[in-house]
Design an enzyme around this catalytic site. Structure first.
Site, PDB file in Angstrom:
ATOM      1  N   ASP A  22       0.492   4.984   1.961  1.00 54.87           N
ATOM      2  CA  ASP A  22      -0.255   5.369   3.167  1.00 54.87           C
ATOM      3  C   ASP A  22      -1.448   6.284   2.870  1.00 54.87           C
ATOM      4  O   ASP A  22      -1.309   7.291   2.162  1.00 54.87           O
ATOM      5  CB  ASP A  22       0.680   6.055   4.175  1.00 54.87           C
ATOM      6  CG  ASP A  22       1.655   5.047   4.776  1.00 54.87           C
ATOM      7  OD1 ASP A  22       1.263   3.888   4.983  1.00 54.87           O
ATOM      8  OD2 ASP A  22       2.813   5.434   5.019  1.00 54.87           O
TER       9      ASP A  22
ATOM     10  N   HIS B 122       4.709   0.015   0.279  1.00 62.24           N
ATOM     11  CA  HIS B 122       5.448  -0.786   1.250  1.00 62.24           C
ATOM     12  C   HIS B 122       4.551  -1.866   1.841  1.00 62.24           C
ATOM     13  O   HIS B 122       3.315  -1.810   1.706  1.00 62.24           O
ATOM     14  CB  HIS B 122       6.071   0.093   2.343  1.00 62.24           C
ATOM     15  CG  HIS B 122       5.093   0.946   3.072  1.00 62.24           C
ATOM     16  ND1 HIS B 122       4.514   2.076   2.525  1.00 62.24           N
ATOM     17  CD2 HIS B 122       4.559   0.836   4.320  1.00 62.24           C
ATOM     18  CE1 HIS B 122       3.692   2.618   3.390  1.00 62.24           C
ATOM     19  NE2 HIS B 122       3.680   1.875   4.501  1.00 62.24           N
TER      20      HIS B 122
ATOM     21  N   ARG C  57       4.937   6.520  13.949  1.00 63.27           N
ATOM     22  CA  ARG C  57       5.027   7.097  12.603  1.00 63.27           C
ATOM     23  C   ARG C  57       4.506   8.521  12.589  1.00 63.27           C
ATOM     24  O   ARG C  57       3.424   8.793  13.136  1.00 63.27           O
ATOM     25  CB  ARG C  57       4.213   6.253  11.622  1.00 63.27           C
ATOM     26  CG  ARG C  57       4.526   6.577  10.174  1.00 63.27           C
ATOM     27  CD  ARG C  57       3.682   5.749   9.234  1.00 63.27           C
ATOM     28  NE  ARG C  57       2.444   6.440   8.906  1.00 63.27           N
ATOM     29  CZ  ARG C  57       1.395   5.876   8.307  1.00 63.27           C
ATOM     30  NH1 ARG C  57       1.427   4.592   7.982  1.00 63.27           N
ATOM     31  NH2 ARG C  57       0.316   6.581   8.040  1.00 63.27           N
TER      32      ARG C  57
ATOM     33  N   HIS D  13       0.829  -1.207   0.000  1.00 59.98           N
ATOM     34  CA  HIS D  13       0.000   0.000   0.000  1.00 59.98           C
ATOM     35  C   HIS D  13       0.863   1.257   0.000  1.00 59.98           C
ATOM     36  O   HIS D  13       2.061   1.217   0.281  1.00 59.98           O
ATOM     37  CB  HIS D  13      -0.916   0.028   1.231  1.00 59.98           C
ATOM     38  CG  HIS D  13      -0.157   0.220   2.520  1.00 59.98           C
ATOM     39  ND1 HIS D  13       0.638  -0.753   3.055  1.00 59.98           N
ATOM     40  CD2 HIS D  13      -0.047   1.291   3.343  1.00 59.98           C
ATOM     41  CE1 HIS D  13       1.200  -0.304   4.164  1.00 59.98           C
ATOM     42  NE2 HIS D  13       0.805   0.940   4.356  1.00 59.98           N
TER      43      HIS D  13
HETATM   44  C1  SIN Z   1       3.039   1.314   7.840  1.00 61.37           C
HETATM   45  O1  SIN Z   1       3.228   2.483   8.110  1.00 61.37           O
HETATM   46  O2  SIN Z   1       2.357   0.966   6.884  1.00 61.37           O
HETATM   47  C2  SIN Z   1       3.706   0.258   8.717  1.00 61.37           C
HETATM   48  C3  SIN Z   1       5.082  -0.031   8.265  1.00 61.37           C
HETATM   49  C4  SIN Z   1       5.791  -0.978   9.184  1.00 61.37           C
HETATM   50  O3  SIN Z   1       5.255  -1.305  10.256  1.00 61.37           O
HETATM   51  O4  SIN Z   1       6.889  -1.398   8.860  1.00 61.37           O
END
Ligand code: SIN
Length: 275
Positions: free
Chosen positions: A103, A251, A266, A101
């Site tokens: 974000d 990612h 985050r 995805h």
């Molecule tokens: C995310 O922000 O999508 C999670 C990424 C992660 O936990 O490595």
């Protein structure tokens, strides 16, 4: 341009670089900020090691790149509405990011970038994969590029945020689960390059096609995005930080460590309307 204040070590020829020589607990000088910005543009996701920073310092770093984003539905730590908690443990039924995805692409102006600082890791596992969406676009055939170039797709959130992650509350000011129509191919506002902008997390339907046609094209594109040659894989250590550009990457957070715990925070930087 050669870098003068940082060292940049690529993780792969197509995506990802580790940045050395930066202490993010201190304010960045203009030259160093510019070099980090340029390294992100060049490598699409950049990684820092051994960063002893708190949430305020992480937010200060994010603010150098733009206004901070507040997630439409996820709970935040007290006093830090701009921080997303990335947490998994033995009680988790699902984790954030466990699909390819970009974000919050359900937003009308999806985030430009995301900055994840890792605090706690399982004894092994918990890596994150990143994929280059310029490369995904470039490797399509000319007829497919022509076809997709005129199309838009819906990006929806209720099935992810309520369905998978169990969020129950919308951010103040929102009355419905965000959904937006975005071009399937977007042009990056800094690099000027074209990137594929559909993802299996949020993208549900191509506007103007039948359900059957839309499903077939999206499934083909989601499979294409998973091509290993577009990817790098980041092995976290505690206090590592990753900064990815959501406009040209996707990612996937691996969940291969259940029932062990993993915790990160985050900070997400606002972006613009895909064009
Ligand atoms: C995310 O922000 O999508 C999670 C990424 C992660 O936990 O490595």
């Amino acid at each position: 341009m050669p870098y003068e204040t940082i060292a940049v070590e690529p993780l792969s020829p197509v995506i990802g670089a580790e940045i050395r020589g930066v202490d993010l607990s201190k304010p960045l000088g203009n030259q160093q900020f510019q070099e980090i910005h340029d390294a992100l543009t060049e490598h699409l996701v950049i990684f820092f090691r051994d960063q002893e920073i708190d949430l305020d310092q992480q937010k200060d770093f994010g603010r150098r790149f733009g206004k901070l984003h507040i997630h439409p539905t996820a709970p935040a730590p007290d006093g830090h509405p701009e921080v997303l908690i990335i947490k998994a443990d033995a009680k988790s039924k699902a984790i954030a990011g466990n699909r390819w995805h970009s974000d919050v692409s359900c937003d009308a102006e999806p985030p430009m970038g995301s900055i994840l600082h890792m605090r706690q890791l399982p004894p092994s596992g918990g890596d994150t994969m990143f994929a280059n969406m310029y490369e995904a676009y470039d490797r399509l055939t000319e007829p497919m590029k022509q076809f997709l170039g005129g199309l838009k797709a819906w990006h929806e959130s209720e099935h992810v945020h309520r369905g998978t992650l169990g969020h129950t509350k919308l951010r103040d000011g929102l009355t419905e689960w965000p959904r937006s129509l975005h071009p399937i191919v977007r042009t990056h506002p800094v690099s000027g390059k074209k990137a594929l902008f559909v993802n299996s997390g949020f993208t549900t339907r191509i506007e103007g096609l039948s359900e059957k046609e839309s499903r077939a094209i999206l499934d083909m594109l989601f499979d294409h995005v998973r091509t290993p040659e577009f990817q790098c894989r980041f092995r976290w250590r505690e206090k590592s930080m990753a900064f990815w550009d959501n406009r040209c990457t996707q990612h996937y957070a691996l969940w291969d460590y259940f029932p062990q715990s993993r915790l990160g925070y985050r900070v997400t930087v606002c972006g613009d309307k895909p064009a």
